[in-house]
Design a protein around this motif. Structure first.
Motif, mmCIF file in Angstrom:
data_model
loop_
_atom_site.group_PDB
_atom_site.id
_atom_site.type_symbol
_atom_site.label_atom_id
_atom_site.label_comp_id
_atom_site.label_asym_id
_atom_site.label_seq_id
_atom_site.Cartn_x
_atom_site.Cartn_y
_atom_site.Cartn_z
ATOM 1 N N ARG A 24 3.512 2.078 -3.793
ATOM 2 C CA ARG A 24 3.651 0.470 -3.546
ATOM 3 C C ARG A 24 2.554 -0.342 -3.664
ATOM 4 N N LEU A 25 1.322 0.112 -2.958
ATOM 5 C CA LEU A 25 -0.106 -0.739 -3.302
ATOM 6 C C LEU A 25 -0.383 -0.691 -4.713
ATOM 7 N N LEU A 26 -0.479 0.659 -5.420
ATOM 8 C CA LEU A 26 -0.782 0.465 -6.762
ATOM 9 C C LEU A 26 0.092 -0.293 -7.772
ATOM 10 N N SER A 27 1.304 -0.331 -7.718
ATOM 11 C CA SER A 27 2.309 -0.890 -8.558
ATOM 12 C C SER A 27 2.528 -2.539 -8.135
ATOM 13 N N ASP A 28 2.038 -2.823 -6.876
ATOM 14 C CA ASP A 28 2.120 -4.273 -6.446
ATOM 15 C C ASP A 28 1.661 -5.413 -7.636
ATOM 16 N N PRO A 29 2.291 -6.304 -8.240
ATOM 17 C CA PRO A 29 1.858 -7.109 -9.123
ATOM 18 C C PRO A 29 0.956 -8.213 -8.664
ATOM 19 N N ASN A 30 0.858 -8.095 -7.317
ATOM 20 C CA ASN A 30 -0.379 -9.073 -6.688
ATOM 21 C C ASN A 30 -1.393 -8.225 -6.408
ATOM 22 N N GLY A 31 -1.292 -6.883 -6.780
ATOM 23 C CA GLY A 31 -2.529 -6.083 -6.547
ATOM 24 C C GLY A 31 -3.150 -5.494 -7.758
ATOM 25 N N PHE A 32 -3.258 -4.244 -7.755
ATOM 26 C CA PHE A 32 -3.814 -3.649 -8.919
ATOM 27 C C PHE A 32 -2.861 -3.606 -10.229
ATOM 28 N N GLY A 33 -1.471 -3.715 -9.858
ATOM 29 C CA GLY A 33 -0.494 -3.711 -10.711
ATOM 30 C C GLY A 33 -0.160 -2.680 -11.806
ATOM 31 N N MET A 34 -0.533 -1.417 -11.705
ATOM 32 C CA MET A 34 -0.265 -0.385 -12.385
ATOM 33 C C MET A 34 1.325 -0.057 -12.416
ATOM 34 N N SER A 35 1.727 -0.003 -13.684
ATOM 35 C CA SER A 35 3.176 0.352 -13.845
ATOM 36 C C SER A 35 3.416 2.020 -13.469
ATOM 37 N N LEU A 36 4.216 2.404 -12.464
ATOM 38 C CA LEU A 36 4.370 3.832 -12.104
ATOM 39 C C LEU A 36 4.889 4.825 -13.384
ATOM 40 N N ARG A 37 5.403 4.163 -14.517
ATOM 41 C CA ARG A 37 5.444 4.897 -15.656
ATOM 42 C C ARG A 37 4.196 5.401 -16.246
ATOM 43 N N HIS A 38 3.024 5.111 -15.601
ATOM 44 C CA HIS A 38 1.530 5.472 -16.387
ATOM 45 C C HIS A 38 1.358 6.536 -15.264
ATOM 46 N N VAL A 39 1.899 6.986 -14.270
ATOM 47 C CA VAL A 39 1.687 7.871 -13.318
ATOM 48 C C VAL A 39 2.237 9.288 -13.238
ATOM 49 N N THR A 40 1.531 10.238 -13.211
ATOM 50 C CA THR A 40 2.183 11.871 -13.176
ATOM 51 C C THR A 40 1.864 12.413 -11.835
ATOM 52 N N LEU A 41 3.015 12.758 -10.965
ATOM 53 C CA LEU A 41 2.833 13.466 -9.919
ATOM 54 C C LEU A 41 3.110 15.009 -10.187
ATOM 55 N N SER A 42 1.912 15.705 -9.532
ATOM 56 C CA SER A 42 2.060 17.264 -9.854
ATOM 57 C C SER A 42 2.376 17.952 -8.735
ATOM 58 N N THR A 43 3.417 18.797 -8.602
ATOM 59 C CA THR A 43 3.749 19.465 -7.429
ATOM 60 C C THR A 43 4.115 21.076 -7.708
ATOM 61 N N CYS A 44 3.951 21.903 -6.695
ATOM 62 C CA CYS A 44 4.098 23.240 -6.658
ATOM 63 C C CYS A 44 5.601 23.676 -6.436
ATOM 64 N N GLY A 45 6.377 22.588 -6.117
ATOM 65 C CA GLY A 45 7.861 22.668 -5.828
ATOM 66 C C GLY A 45 8.510 22.596 -4.663
ATOM 67 N N LEU A 46 8.107 21.531 -3.743
ATOM 68 C CA LEU A 46 8.786 21.289 -2.789
ATOM 69 C C LEU A 46 9.989 20.485 -2.831
ATOM 70 N N VAL A 47 11.085 21.383 -2.855
ATOM 71 C CA VAL A 47 12.501 21.015 -3.564
ATOM 72 C C VAL A 47 12.987 19.737 -2.889
ATOM 73 N N PRO A 48 13.220 19.634 -1.487
ATOM 74 C CA PRO A 48 13.914 18.355 -0.711
ATOM 75 C C PRO A 48 13.008 17.154 -1.187
#
Length: 356
Positions: A174-198
């Motif tokens: 929320r903070l990263l993508s807020d246009p009043n703040g840093f304003g990074m599109s979350l389409r430029h973010v990759t999240l890596s997980t080992c597999g927490l299914v829920p």
């Protein structure tokens, strides 16, 4: 009274605090801009605010910093690895990488990790705590200040399991993508997980646009459970169903990370089983030469990785080999932190106490 970490507050929460202080709503946006666009480190530098308000903010809130404990620049490529010391004396790692599309930053989400993956240095020292939204942001801000560049994309693939720190990571988004703040599109973010299914399913329902990267590393349940304990709770079938759900909800193709380990997960039978598992899925396989660590015997030869890639390609699987960056500076996560913690503990033993 302990001061509140203002960098962790989203704009609406900051607006609520300003109302409690008797300040107009627009003050929150001014402060948010100073924090996340101009990235000031002191309230005194917020010169569009009155001196009285700046002094009040300094009594109620704090703007934390990260200290650069070590900075290693690769002589092979433009990769830079930072060992950051947190305000409480713990350490995390952040890696700045240069690609043709811009500067990418790999950040940590926890101090340590409790997932127990056998080939990962991050988990050896155990889990200490989650990082706050501010500590996630500060890895970006401090790196930009030091490197003199703008971060174009982000990878949550450093120390820790992002989905094990779910609430703080979502607040960070929320903070990263807020246009009043840093304003990074979350389409430029990759999240890596080992597999927490829920959590994968919950993230899918939010439709944030984040790219999901899943650490698969074996198509076989028994073998994956040996090297990745999370598989005992969420087996391969459940994990891949969650990945299909993620694509259905978001339209974002999932990346399957696969660390190729000699003698463990890269036989012809493994390639065939992996192709069967992924048949019909919108995904891409990213093959990774495993990084050697002192406490484990896991290794992978380049020719083994290339052979496994050819076998997968023959079977119709889109597979590429990850470009190796910063190999001369221990760019794989967890190694610098482990060394730093070892030195800190040694000092604590010799002088009667260390900072914790």
């Amino acid at each position: 009274m302990e001061r509140m970490d203002i960098l962790s507050l989203p704009l609406d929460a900051l607006e609520a605090h300003m109302a409690e202080m008797g300040e107009p709503k627009f003050r929150a946006k001014q402060i948010f801009n100073w924090l996340h666009q101009k990235q000031v480190t002191e309230f005194a530098k917020m010169t569009t605010l009155s001196l009285q308000l700046r002094e009040r903010l300094d009594r109620i809130f704090c703007i934390n910093r990260l200290n650069i404990a070590r900075r290693l620049a690769s002589s092979i490529d433009d990769t830079v690895k930072y060992l950051y010391e947190l305000p409480d004396g713990n350490f995390v790692e952040t890696v700045l990488m240069n690609y043709h599309h811009g500067k990418s930053l790999c950040i940590s989400t926890q101090v340590g990790c409790r997932m127990g993956c056998q080939f990962c240095a991050s988990t050896i020292a155990g889990y200490v705590r989650d990082l706050t939204p501010a500590e996630l942001l500060l890895q970006i801000y401090e790196t930009q200040r030091n490197a003199g560049c703008r971060i174009d994309s982000l990878v949550l693939m450093g120390i820790g399991e992002p989905l094990d720190n779910f609430e703080n990571v979502i607040q960070f988004f929320r903070l990263l993508s807020d246009p009043n703040g840093f304003g990074m599109s979350l389409r430029h973010v990759t999240l890596s997980t080992c597999g927490l299914v829920p959590r994968i399913r919950e993230l899918a329902d939010m439709k944030l646009g984040v790219t999901l990267s899943v650490s698969l590393h074996s198509p076989d349940n028994s073998r994956r459970s040996e090297i990745m304990p999370v598989n005992r709770r969420y087996p391969v079938e459940e994990l891949l169903d969650a990945c299909r759900y993620y694509f259905e909800k978001t339209g974002r193709r999932v990346t399957m990370e696969y660390a190729v380990i000699d003698g463990v997960n890269c036989t012809k039978a493994d390639a065939k089983r992996l192709a069967e598992r992924l048949h019909g899925m919108q995904c891409h396989v990213n093959l990774i030469p495993v990084n050697p660590i002192a406490e484990r015997d896991f290794r992978s030869l380049r020719q083994t990785v290339e052979r496994f890639q050819k076998e997968l390609t023959t079977l119709g699987v889109h597979a590429t080999i990850r470009r190796t960056l910063g190999s001369d500076i221990q760019a794989a996560c967890g190694q610098l932190r482990r060394d730093a913690d070892g030195r800190k503990n040694a000092r604590g033993t010799s002088d009667g106490g260390g900072r914790n």
